[in-house]
Design a protein around this motif. Structure first.
Motif, PDB file in Angstrom:
ATOM      1  N   VAL A  78     -21.261 -31.313 -29.008  1.00 21.24           N
ATOM      2  CA  VAL A  78     -20.310 -31.366 -30.122  1.00 21.24           C
ATOM      3  C   VAL A  78     -18.901 -31.104 -29.610  1.00 21.24           C
ATOM      4  CG1 VAL A  78     -22.013 -30.611 -31.818  1.00 21.24           C
ATOM      5  CG2 VAL A  78     -20.589 -28.910 -30.666  1.00 21.24           C
ATOM      6  N   THR A  79     -17.930 -31.526 -30.401  1.00 18.08           N
ATOM      7  CA  THR A  79     -16.558 -31.117 -30.138  1.00 18.08           C
ATOM      8  C   THR A  79     -16.461 -29.622 -30.429  1.00 18.08           C
ATOM      9  OG1 THR A  79     -15.614 -33.283 -30.660  1.00 18.08           O
ATOM     10  CG2 THR A  79     -14.154 -31.379 -30.817  1.00 18.08           C
ATOM     11  N   GLY A  88     -13.787 -34.499 -22.663  1.00 17.96           N
ATOM     12  CA  GLY A  88     -12.893 -34.394 -23.803  1.00 17.96           C
ATOM     13  C   GLY A  88     -11.934 -35.557 -23.862  1.00 17.96           C
ATOM     14  N   LEU A  89     -10.873 -35.404 -24.660  1.00 17.33           N
ATOM     15  CA  LEU A  89      -9.867 -36.453 -24.798  1.00 17.33           C
ATOM     16  C   LEU A  89      -8.529 -35.824 -25.181  1.00 17.33           C
ATOM     17  CD1 LEU A  89      -9.272 -37.087 -28.093  1.00 17.33           C
ATOM     18  CD2 LEU A  89     -11.580 -37.960 -27.914  1.00 17.33           C
ATOM     19  N   SER A  90      -7.463 -36.591 -24.962  1.00 16.35           N
ATOM     20  CA  SER A  90      -6.115 -36.127 -25.280  1.00 16.35           C
ATOM     21  C   SER A  90      -5.289 -37.306 -25.778  1.00 16.35           C
ATOM     22  CB  SER A  90      -5.459 -35.510 -24.036  1.00 16.35           C
ATOM     23  OG  SER A  90      -4.168 -35.012 -24.335  1.00 16.35           O
ATOM     24  N   ILE A  91      -4.349 -37.028 -26.676  1.00 18.04           N
ATOM     25  CA  ILE A  91      -3.493 -38.072 -27.232  1.00 18.04           C
ATOM     26  C   ILE A  91      -2.047 -37.584 -27.266  1.00 18.04           C
ATOM     27  CG2 ILE A  91      -4.058 -37.321 -29.585  1.00 18.04           C
ATOM     28  CD1 ILE A  91      -3.570 -40.221 -30.485  1.00 18.04           C
ATOM     29  N   SER A 111     -20.269 -41.914 -33.210  1.00 21.15           N
ATOM     30  CA  SER A 111     -19.114 -42.787 -32.985  1.00 21.15           C
ATOM     31  C   SER A 111     -17.885 -42.255 -33.702  1.00 21.15           C
ATOM     32  CB  SER A 111     -19.420 -44.206 -33.461  1.00 21.15           C
ATOM     33  OG  SER A 111     -19.681 -44.224 -34.856  1.00 21.15           O
ATOM     34  N   THR A 112     -17.737 -40.936 -33.723  1.00 21.29           N
ATOM     35  CA  THR A 112     -16.580 -40.313 -34.356  1.00 21.29           C
ATOM     36  C   THR A 112     -15.711 -39.653 -33.296  1.00 21.29           C
ATOM     37  OG1 THR A 112     -17.886 -38.313 -34.748  1.00 21.29           O
ATOM     38  CG2 THR A 112     -17.765 -39.900 -36.536  1.00 21.29           C
ATOM     39  N   VAL A 113     -14.413 -39.560 -33.567  1.00 26.65           N
ATOM     40  CA  VAL A 113     -13.507 -38.881 -32.634  1.00 26.65           C
ATOM     41  C   VAL A 113     -13.952 -37.436 -32.453  1.00 26.65           C
ATOM     42  CG1 VAL A 113     -11.131 -38.119 -32.268  1.00 26.65           C
ATOM     43  CG2 VAL A 113     -11.580 -40.397 -33.221  1.00 26.65           C
ATOM     44  N   PHE A 114     -14.277 -36.775 -33.559  1.00 30.83           N
ATOM     45  CA  PHE A 114     -14.875 -35.437 -33.521  1.00 30.83           C
ATOM     46  C   PHE A 114     -16.370 -35.627 -33.261  1.00 30.83           C
ATOM     47  CE2 PHE A 114     -16.786 -31.616 -35.116  1.00 30.83           C
ATOM     48  CZ  PHE A 114     -15.856 -30.615 -34.883  1.00 30.83           C
ATOM     49  N   THR A 115     -16.803 -35.312 -32.041  1.00 33.69           N
ATOM     50  CA  THR A 115     -18.142 -35.675 -31.580  1.00 33.69           C
ATOM     51  C   THR A 115     -19.228 -34.803 -32.189  1.00 33.69           C
ATOM     52  OG1 THR A 115     -17.257 -36.461 -29.485  1.00 33.69           O
ATOM     53  CG2 THR A 115     -19.596 -35.920 -29.527  1.00 33.69           C
ATOM     54  N   ARG A 159     -13.493 -37.847 -38.439  1.00 31.03           N
ATOM     55  CA  ARG A 159     -14.954 -37.989 -38.469  1.00 31.03           C
ATOM     56  C   ARG A 159     -15.395 -39.341 -39.023  1.00 31.03           C
ATOM     57  NH1 ARG A 159     -13.622 -32.686 -38.960  1.00 31.03           N
ATOM     58  NH2 ARG A 159     -15.021 -31.083 -38.129  1.00 31.03           N
ATOM     59  N   HIS A 160     -14.492 -40.297 -39.022  1.00 28.81           N
ATOM     60  CA  HIS A 160     -14.852 -41.638 -39.487  1.00 28.81           C
ATOM     61  C   HIS A 160     -15.816 -42.283 -38.493  1.00 28.81           C
ATOM     62  CE1 HIS A 160     -14.372 -46.035 -39.872  1.00 28.81           C
ATOM     63  NE2 HIS A 160     -14.210 -45.784 -41.156  1.00 28.81           N
ATOM     64  N   SER A 161     -16.905 -42.867 -39.019  1.00 25.70           N
ATOM     65  CA  SER A 161     -17.946 -43.443 -38.170  1.00 25.70           C
ATOM     66  C   SER A 161     -17.783 -44.954 -38.057  1.00 25.70           C
ATOM     67  CB  SER A 161     -19.333 -43.121 -38.732  1.00 25.70           C
ATOM     68  OG  SER A 161     -20.325 -43.852 -38.047  1.00 25.70           O
TER      69      SER A 161
END
Length: 768
Positions: A710-711, A233-236, A694-698, A516-518
């Motif tokens: 998937v996310t 996962g990831l965190s910001i 290649s989207t933040v939301f996988t 969801r930007h690619s």
């Protein structure tokens, strides 16, 4: 006769109604009750309340009672999947399924996971050992009250839990092994291969070692199919000095494989005046992410290579196989691994080991040891790692949080700790010291696992912006970056979004973490439009319209993402198919077919863009034909192939080619034993899913574009508001009102953690 028919016509509908009513009553009688009083092995009364979303709120007076209750709610909602993991971790999955699962039990026992789990449990100190045992007792309480079949006759114990953890950790390490992705014979054209494949993932082997390559690929396939991704996962953190309002905000997300139901399980814990809104994993007693009012925390596995395949030379001496150790020829060692037979009785299985690790050749029936053997050298988590997992959720500040993960013996991790003023990104764990090389198989002296490098010296403190994730290495130390599978675009996108977004609500953080930007679409679509040129065919003209109007987001209700993803894959396939053949020296029996390479084609997309951008005609010309082919000709072939595939799957109307019609699926529950009636009442349907490579939301997908990872969960916090979303449900039991078949696929519905209504209460009292 007519009278008989009349009676039959009346009787059949009546009988069906009676059967349906009986079935419904039976199903209702099995319903899980979340309102009850229980007597159990707790020291003081414990309250387990349920929110309308199914999230449990545990109020306990002691740590042991807290973990007992956590084990109980995990077992109440997810016992079946927990038993699946317990069987798998104890090399008993064939007993669980009632049939042979190729190699899995042998892999687990050969790696010594059941033995390592017991040894780890013995090393864990009090009070942490007591917490683990309390958690197991809580599972056993739920187990006694469940209606599912008991796959193991014995109750849960602490060693089961440590064994599950090691199975998950070591399988992820294996799947991240860089020597096991793009492998070619050492006679292949290395210069051209380096232009196609990432340098850190390209490995070579001798023709004599081909069977060993097939062996380690088999193991990878087994782990991928039965376990998949874990704790990625990831965190910001957007700090007060970056936020225009001066208010910090945080968010995190987790990814899950669709091969098996997610372990993620949200929970609220109240203990000694502390409230933790946390994320746990069923089968394990740890809070891996959350907020304890003082610190927001999240920890992830890194996609880092921490294992080596060692090719052991063998010689038979006095009728006994010996391997070449550092000190000379040496007999293979043996270890007794506790496993379970078909009657659930514990037996010992003998595995072969060397100084470097377990021997892999004995994992499959058709593998034999002759002149060489493959062993696996690896890092195994230590007891200090377990201790830290219990302490992190209760840390009082970010400095003490970061201190807890320093000098820990674990696989590589990254943590993000934050408060109202600042944040700390902390790397943790060990990595082996290696000599540079590009071979699939190493010698035992090529890497040092006895004195591995520690990652905890690298702390990144920021009051502005901090980003941490499983594949985010943009600011990682080089010794870590070089052995990791990096996703540089996600970090770049998150930085860009944080720069242009004025965060004034939790919704703004949700928009960032679910972006969801690619990046790939942004790079490739202009190239595709140029290659389409003035192509007069109708499908090309319509595709140009879709691309020109596209915002480059991979949304499930859009057509452009479908055309783009299928076209990109086909373009890569058409470009490299002949090159792979010739790079294998025309070997028709090569194990490195284009189909095998395409299983990991997302990893070559960046290199492919460089080839396309430079218009390297050597790759676009098909060397199997006498005609000189150009990039335009190769693209046209890929485009026509794309149109045919989409037409066959969804019909000729292009408006019906929405991404969600291809990219849809469900989290699988292996060997779902619940009755046909239960599944008929609450059928689990495939859900359309957004996101891409290649989207933040996988939204990773397979050859048929069905999602494979998937996310699965999003969590965001701003000021006092916390919201989360997950595309699965707390329970996998059709007898629960929070069953996945009822609540799966929540779409954009984000749950308010603090203000959700409490609707059920279970009281657990000390047994008299």
């Amino acid at each position: 006769m007519k009278k008989f028919y009349k009676i039959t016509l009346v009787a059949i509908p009546v009988l069906l109604i009676i059967l349906a009513a009986s079935g419904a009553l039976y199903h209702r009688s099995k319903k899980i009750s979340y309102d009850k009083n229980l007597n159990a092995d707790v020291k003081a009364p414990v309250s387990v309340k349920r929110k309308s979303s199914g999230i449990p709120v545990i109020q306990a007076a002691s740590m042991e009672d807290l973990y007992f209750s956590l084990g109980f709610v995990h077992g109440q909602d997810r016992l079946y999947i927990m038993e699946y993991y317990r069987a798998m971790a104890n090399a008993g999955i064939n007993n669980f399924f009632g049939k042979h699962v190729e190699g899995l039990d042998r892999i687990v026992s050969a790696l010594g996971i059941p033995l390592k789990g017991r040894m780890l449990m013995e090393k864990i100190q009090k009070p942490f050992r007591d917490y683990i045992e309390a958690y197991a007792r809580g599972i056993n309480l739920a187990r006694k009250r469940t209606t599912i079949k008991k796959e193991f006759k014995r109750e849960w114990n602490g060693s089961d839990i440590m064994t599950i953890l090691l199975l998950l950790e070591l399988s992820q390490a294996y799947l991240n092994n860089q020597e096991n992705i793009f492998q070619f014979p050492d006679t292949a054209g290395k210069a051209q291969l380096q232009m196609i494949f990432p340098d850190n993932l390209l490995r070579y082997y001798s023709k004599d070692d081909e069977k060993s390559v097939i062996l380690i690929r088999k193991i990878r396939e087994v782990f991928s199919r039965h376990i998949g991704s874990y704790n990625y996962g990831l965190s910001i953190f957007i700090g007060p000095k970056k936020s225009k309002t001066g208010t910090p905000a945080t968010a995190y997300s987790f990814n899950s494989s669709l091969n098996i139901y997610p372990l993620l399980y949200p929970v609220v814990i109240q203990l000694d005046g502390i409230t933790i809104e946390g994320m746990t994993q069923t089968g394990l007693p740890f809070i891996i992410a959350g907020d304890n009012q003082n610190v927001t925390f999240a920890g992830f596995n890194l996609k880092t290579d921490t294992q080596d395949f060692i090719m052991e030379k063998i010689q038979v001496i006095d009728g006994t196989p010996n391997y070449m150790s550092r000190t000379g020829w040496k007999k293979f060692g043996n270890a007794r691994v506790p496993v379970y037979d078909s009657n659930n009785n514990e037996v010992n299985e003998i595995i072969m080991i060397t100084d470097n690790g377990p021997v892999l050749n004995s994992m499959f029936k058709d593998e034999k040891i002759s002149t060489s053997a493959v062993t696996l050298k690896m890092i195994v988590p230590g007891e200090d790692y377990i201790h830290s997992l219990f302490l992190i959720p209760f840390a009082k500040n970010i400095q003490s949080s970061a201190a807890l993960v320093q000098n820990i013996y674990s696989l590589p991790k990254v943590y993000l700790f934050s408060d109202k003023k600042s944040s700390i990104k902390a790397y943790s764990g060990k990595i082996p010291l290696r000599q540079a090389g590009n071979s699939v198989f190493n010698t035992g002296t090529a890497s040092d696992y006895d004195n591995p490098a520690d990652l905890s010296y690298n702390l990144q403190i920021s009051e502005y912006l901090n980003i941490a994730g499983s594949s985010i290495f943009h600011d990682a130390p080089n010794n870590l970056k070089n052995i990791s599978n990096s996703d540089e675009y996600t970090a770049q996108r998150l930085i860009k979004l944080s720069d242009k977004t004025d965060v004034t609500s939790v919704r703004d953080m949700i928009e960032i973490i679910s972006d969801r930007h690619s990046h790939y679409a942004e790079k490739f679509v202009p190239k595709f439009l140029a290659l389409m040129g003035n192509n007069p065919i109708t499908s090309a003209r319509i595709s140009r319209i879709y691309f020109n109007e596209w915002n480059m987001k991979i949304e499930k209700d859009m057509v452009a993402p479908t055309i783009f993803n299928v076209l990109l894959k086909n373009f890569i396939h058409e470009t490299f198919e002949d090159d792979i053949y010739f790079l294998n020296a025309g070997d028709h029996d090569s194990i490195n077919t284009i189909d095998y390479i395409m299983k990991n084609y997302p990893l070559v997309i960046t290199k492919f863009f460089s080839i396309l951008d430079s218009n390297n005609s050597a790759f676009f010309d098909n060397r199997k034909t006498s005609t000189l082919e150009t990039v335009e000709m190769t693209f046209d072939k890929a485009f026509i192939k794309t149109m045919r595939q989409l037409n066959r799957k969804r019909g000729p109307v292009m408006d019906d080619w929405n991404w969600g019609d291809f990219h849809k699926g469900q989290f699988k529950i292996p060997k779902n034993e619940y009755s046909l009636l239960s599944r008929f009442i609450h059928p689990i349907r495939n859900n359309a899913m957004g996101g891409g490579l290649s989207t933040v939301f996988t939204g990773k997908f397979d050859d048929t574009f069905e999602p494979v990872e998937v996310t699965s969960l999003l969590w965001a916090s701003y000021k006092i508001e916390t919201r989360f979303n997950m595309n699965f449900s707390p329970s996998i039991s059709p007898y629960s009102k929070f069953y996945h078949g009822i609540h799966a696929g929540q779409g954009d519905n984000f749950i308010d953690v603090k203000n959700s209504e409490l609707i059920h209460t279970t009281q657990i009292n000390p047994a008299k």
